[in-house]
Design a protein around this motif. Structure first.
Motif, PDB file in Angstrom:
ATOM      1  N   GLY A  89      60.607  26.728  66.709  1.00 20.32           N
ATOM      2  CA  GLY A  89      61.251  25.899  65.635  1.00 20.32           C
ATOM      3  C   GLY A  89      62.632  25.473  65.815  1.00 20.32           C
ATOM      4  N   GLN A  90      63.375  26.644  66.195  1.00 14.15           N
ATOM      5  CA  GLN A  90      64.944  26.376  66.073  1.00 14.15           C
ATOM      6  C   GLN A  90      65.157  25.576  67.562  1.00 14.15           C
ATOM      7  OE1 GLN A  90      66.406  30.568  65.930  1.00 14.15           O
ATOM      8  NE2 GLN A  90      65.478  30.672  63.777  1.00 14.15           N
ATOM      9  N   ALA A 131      59.924  23.968  62.369  1.00 13.27           N
ATOM     10  CA  ALA A 131      60.988  23.757  61.761  1.00 13.27           C
ATOM     11  C   ALA A 131      61.306  23.079  60.687  1.00 13.27           C
ATOM     12  CB  ALA A 131      61.756  22.810  62.970  1.00 13.27           C
ATOM     13  N   TRP A 133      60.176  20.542  59.234  1.00 12.69           N
ATOM     14  CA  TRP A 133      60.502  19.105  59.127  1.00 12.69           C
ATOM     15  C   TRP A 133      60.044  18.419  57.979  1.00 12.69           C
ATOM     16  CZ3 TRP A 133      56.764  15.431  59.247  1.00 12.69           C
ATOM     17  CH2 TRP A 133      55.326  15.777  59.894  1.00 12.69           C
ATOM     18  N   ASP A 153      59.367  32.823  61.849  1.00 14.61           N
ATOM     19  CA  ASP A 153      60.803  32.816  61.855  1.00 14.61           C
ATOM     20  C   ASP A 153      61.465  33.644  60.981  1.00 14.61           C
ATOM     21  OD1 ASP A 153      60.869  31.346  64.302  1.00 14.61           O
ATOM     22  OD2 ASP A 153      60.886  29.338  62.960  1.00 14.61           O
TER      23      ASP A 153
END
Lengths: 259, 258
Positions: A89-90, A131, A133, A153
């Protein structure tokens, strides 16, 4: 297995067996079969491709073609595991312009807008948020909600305690097709330790349109595809006591409301 | 037809070709599963070609009713059953069981044989022809054949073994016809006899190269076996035996009770 393998009348007899007598199928084109297996991978059906590789005719189960071994090894190499998913995601450059807000996010947006208009600040439990979003986009829209999440994460948005009387929404978008064990969705739902009023899940509608023919050079994440009925069947088994609605665009979206 | 979600790089014709290749290799069970293992879009828009393959298979495959009522099988003659002993059809299982019984007879033992799937009576007819001494019970799905075999065997027919006689289970070229091979295990255990010797056989891999004309002929074999699959199955189905596997066109497992 306690069997000793011997040739009748000694190994000479075994050596004399004709080509036909060695059990090799004469009307089976192993290359075409493996072409069909690769097509299955191109259609997002990786589990079915593995099944085909393990279910060759018996002769080839004992004399595995080099190409079948290569396909299997390449599949294992290209498939994402938790190690590759970690931190993915990063690396994503997020588009927060909302220009491509998918159907599932639009439905969630409208749901939170309606709750906000009723002076309810819902609590969002987001499983495998990538991420984050959706959370970021909803905040950008000025919607009010509290948020907690579970993913691979280490870092992510701070988790907020829900308001009293907040409607609790559990989301698991575009994740089930990545999971070897589909029930991890429900396991993680339970780990949030808050019963949801609404659950929302999505998966690609059949094969993902982004899937290409060059699977050896692509990261493979999707293990299988779902028909709407198959998706409903497995999710309905997990989340009991909900009333369901199903929407389709390029994805299948299931919305369950607590009865 | 809604094309959304249809895989762009999946060739249905190639998949069908692979399924037909599987059928021609005696792998009916795998072929039927492949018919259902198509990408999601095709599972909801099921190709008529696959429906046709499945229906042809269901039509051509022997089922239990056909095995039980087949007239052609029931009309077999004693000469036909005897000939199978001599003409290589029973190689090498005939030689293996013959050797076992000869040794028992030399030691003044008269074994009782339970012939599970007695076919055309080729085992007892062959053993009689070879001069062996034994008692026998045959079991098969076609009652008319079973009655014939009973009459051919005459006084050797014995429903149950006598005490202290060696007991042999003989079940050859049956497992490859079974959608559930454990059916054979159930049948063997139902008579409540602890066998001293077990003889099992199946074709090694695909028999005779396979079936090019699968859609116009009767289909009996529903799966194939590797030597390891066969030995593992026998070892798990019948515990407490020391197994010896003979490889030929037909693989034979001889299990001796430990």
């Amino acid at each position: 297995m306690g069997a000793d393998i011997v040739g009748f009348n000694g190994p000479e007899r075994y050596a004399q067996m004709s080509e036909l007598a060695n059990g090799q199928p004469q009307f089976f084109n192993v290359d075409r079969y493996l072409d069909a297996t690769e097509d299955m991978i191109n259609a997002d059906e990786v589990e079915r491709a593995f099944w085909m590789l393990d279910n060759l005719p018996a002769y080839y189960r004992d004399h595995v073609p080099a190409r079948a071994i290569e396909i299997k090894e390449s599949l294992h190499r290209q498939l994402f595991t938790a190690v590759q998913y970690l931190s993915i995601g990063q690396e994503i450059d997020l588009d927060l312009t909302l220009s491509n807000f998918p159907g599932r996010a639009q439905i969630l947006q409208k749901m939170i807008e309606r709750l906000n208009s009723e002076n309810n600040i819902p609590h969002l439990m987001d499983y495998a948020p990538g991420a984050h979003w959706i959370q970021k986009c909803l905040l950008q829209l000025g919607l009010r909600f509290t948020y907690e999440w579970k993913g691979l994460d280490y870092d992510g948005p701070p988790e907020l305690i829900p308001e009293p009387d907040a409607k609790v929404i559990f989301t698991a978008f575009e994740i089930i097709e990545h999971l070897s064990n589909e029930w991890e969705i429900y396991q993680n739902y339970l780990k949030f330790s808050r019963p949801a009023d609404i659950v929302m899940l999505s998966t690609p509608f059949y094969s993902c349109p982004k899937s290409g023919p060059d699977w050896r050079n692509q990261a493979l994440g999707h293990l299988r595809t779902y028909t709407p009925v198959e998706f409903m069947n497995i999710i309905g088994k997990m989340f009991q006591g909900f009333e369901w609605e199903c929407f389709t665009d390029e994805t299948i979206i299931l919305i369950g409301k607590k009865k | 037809m809604n094309e959304l979600g249809r895989p762009k790089y999946f060739n249905l014709e190639m998949h069908i070709n692979a399924i037909e290749g599987m059928i021609r290799s005696d792998e009916i069970q795998i072929a039927l599963q492949m018919c259902d293992q198509v990408p999601g879009w095709y599972r909801d828009h099921y190709p008529p070609e696959l429906e046709a393959i499945k229906n042809t298979l269901y039509r051509q495959c022997y089922d239990q009713i056909e095995y039980a009522t087949d007239d052609e099988e029931a009309n077999c003659t004693r000469a036909f059953g005897e000939a199978q002993w001599d003409n290589g059809y029973m190689f090498p299982r005939a030689e293996i069981i013959s050797k076992i019984i000869r040794k028992m007879n030399e030691e003044d033992q008269i074994p009782w044989i339970y012939d599970l799937g007695c076919s055309h009576g080729n085992l007892p007819l062959g053993l009689i022809k070879a001069g062996h001494t034994f008692t026998y019970r045959g079991a098969g799905m076609n009652f008319r054949i079973q009655e014939k075999v009973k009459s051919w065997v005459g006084e050797r027919w014995a429903e149950n073994p006598l005490p202290d006689r060696p007991k042999i289970l003989y079940c050859t070229e049956v497992l490859e016809h079974c959608f559930n091979p454990h059916d054979i295990v159930h049948s063997a255990h139902k008579i409540g006899v602890e066998f001293d010797v077990i003889i099992l056989s199946v074709p090694m891999y695909t028999l005779g190269g396979g079936l090019p004309d699968w859609n116009t002929r009767r289909i009996g074999h529903v799966r194939t076996w590797t030597p390891k699959e066969f030995a593992d199955f026998a070892d798990s189905a019948f515990r407490g035996y020391q197994w010896e596997l003979t490889l030929s066109d037909s693989m034979v497992l001889k299990g001796m009770r430990k």
